[in-house]
Structure formats: C-alpha cells, structure tokens
Design an enzyme around this catalytic site. Structure first.
Site: not given
Length: 318
Positions: A131, A159, A188, A211, A233
C-alpha cells in the site's frame, strides 16, 4: 426439499487495522447455508465498511428476501447489493457443484511495517503488494526503491487507493529509476480520477490498474495506453456471473486480471482462491489478509494456524 440458514458473525481483528481513517476492531458479516436433498452450499456476505455501498443490515435484509423466495421455489435473480449477490451466488454454485475445489493457495503477500523485516519476508518471493499513499510520496518511493535494489528478482504491485494528487504521484515516480519503474507490475488507481491516473502512466511509464473505477456507474472497460490490469474484489463487485463477464472482457483486451480480497474471512478467502484458480489461473491472486484477523471461520486456509471460531459464536438470523 430445500432448507436455508443465515447467521451473523464477528471476528476480532488485529490492532492497528485502519480502513479509510476508520479503525476496524472486528470484521462482521453473514454466513449463508443452502441445502437441497443431500447437497449443500455455503457463502459469505460481508460488506466492507468504507468501501461497500450497502450496510450489513441492508445486506441481511436482501439475503432474507432472496432466501424466502428460493425456499418457496420462486425464480431468484442476483441481488442488487454486491456483497449479497456474491455470497449467495457462491452458495448456489457450491450447491450445484459448479465451483471447482482446486484453489490458488499461493498469494501475493501484502507487505507493511519495518523495511528490514520486509527484506527478510520477501526473500525468494516473485511478486508482492504494498500500500502506498498513506504517508509522504517521497517516503513511499524511498521504501520501494530500497526494496527493488535489495531484491533484484522482486516485482511489486502497488495500491494507492486514489490518494495522490498528480503532483504527489510525480514526486513518487521522480525518485525511481527507469529500471525500477519497469519492475512495478502496476499501481492500482494512483490518482483521484481515472484521467489523472492515465496521465500519470503516460508521463512516467509506470503501468496502472483499475480497481475502484470498475465499480463506478457507467464505467466501460476499454483498452487505454498504460492500463495493464484490473483488480476485482468480488465482495464489492457482485455475483459470480458478473465477475465472469468482467474477466472475459479484460481477457479480450489483453489485460491481466487479479482476484483480490476485501477482508473476507477464511471461508470467503478459500472461495476466492478457488475462483482465482478457475477463472484467472495465470495470475497470482491478492488474498493475503488473514494475518489481519485473529480467527478463521468454518473453513481453514491451508497452512494457517489461527484458531477456528466456534459455530456457537454465530447468531442465527434466518
């Protein structure tokens, strides 16, 4: 003869789990069981706070309505609420023996914490996820640069959750060499809008992945310069049928597709692993989130030593 049950569960989380400035002390959700004759199918419905558009209470109401119709033998369609649609479709697929048992149990590890510890964790790991955007862009790029320099075979998925302004995104990229940028599989959603993210990819040569954009009303997946992948997801996306359509569309465009966790329990994660092996066998899924929890639920993840929560701790709601 048909039977159905629905329970609520709560799993304690490790301290320090923060989602969009909100500390998550426990993961709450629903477990559904469908039974017909000697067959059964399980599913998990777990809206993710701060990310799902529906609340747990709304998802429960949707499940109860669906189950009432299913028990009566009435035609049922996918719920309009993504978490309910995903969990109910998984249970239906298990009931019909349509969800293969083989799973993709290898996952790109989700990395955080001390850089020295990360170096040890990522030895001999081909691909990992980190992240970014939670601190200064310069600090992020320094950490990424050090990791890539120390581990020459490592590839990274990053991300940013749309956290960077265009200038902060440039600050991040500016400190990475062209060779290091090439070892970032994708970031992302680096910027706050898809247009800004595409501009970032064009300017820096760092590939991006969609995403959040996949779930925006009216969004259409299309080939775009710099776009390398989509990250799905399922809990935030919807039914298995919708997920299959997204994957088919991405594959026609030559995009990598990654199945990723939305903090499901071990029940949901094992189903995601099976889904990944079935629909995206060439892509390492992103399912390394059990380390954030203190218990497993119903089914164990291979090799995980966390205790299994007792069924007596569930609350029957249907």
């Amino acid at each position: 003869m048909r039977q159905a049950k629905l329970w609520r569960y709560a799993i304690p989380m490790e301290s320090g789990v923060v989602l969009r400035d909100r500390r998550l002390t426990q993961r709450e959700g629903l477990i559904v069981l469908l039974q017909q004759d000697d067959r059964q199918g399980w599913g998990e419905i777990a809206p993710l706070p701060g990310f799902s558009g529906e609340t747990l209470e709304q998802a429960q109401q949707a499940c109860e309505s669906w189950l009432t119709a299913w028990l009566a033998g009435q035609p049922v369609s996918d719920s309009l609420l993504p978490s309910a649609a995903f969990g109910l479709s998984c249970a239906s697929a298990e009931l019909a023996d349509e969800l293969p048992q083989t799973g993709s149990w290898q996952s790109a590890p989700l990395c955080h914490g001390d850089p020295d510890a990360l170096l040890l964790q990522l030895q001999n790991v081909p691909c990992a996820k980190i992240k970014v955007g939670l601190c200064e862009a310069a600090r992020d790029s320094l950490q990424i640069s050090l990791l890539l320099e120390a581990l020459p075979d490592l590839q990274l998925r990053l991300d940013a959750n749309r956290s960077w302004t265009p200038e902060k995104a440039r600050q991040f990229a500016r400190r990475l060499s062209p060779a290091q940028r090439a070892r970032i599989a994708f970031i992302e959603e680096p910027c706050r809008t898809p247009a800004e993210s595409l501009d970032f990819a064009a300017e820096t040569g760092i590939a991006i992945a969609w995403d959040e954009s996949l779930r925006q009303p009216g969004f259409t997946l299309q080939p775009q310069p710099g776009l390398a992948a989509i990250v799905i997801k399922p809990t935030l996306t919807g039914s298995l049928a919708r997920i299959q359509r997204l994957i088919d569309a991405a594959q026609r465009l030559g995009l990598q597709t990654v199945i990723s966790s939305a903090l499901e329990s071990s029940l949901g994660l094992t189903q995601l692993a099976r889904l990944a092996h079935w629909l995206t066998p060439q892509s390492l899924p992103g399912l390394d989130t059990l380390t954030l929890m203190r218990q497993q639920l119903l089914r164990r993840w291979p090799g995980c030593e966390l205790p299994l929560q007792e069924q007596t701790e569930w609350t029957r709601v249907f």
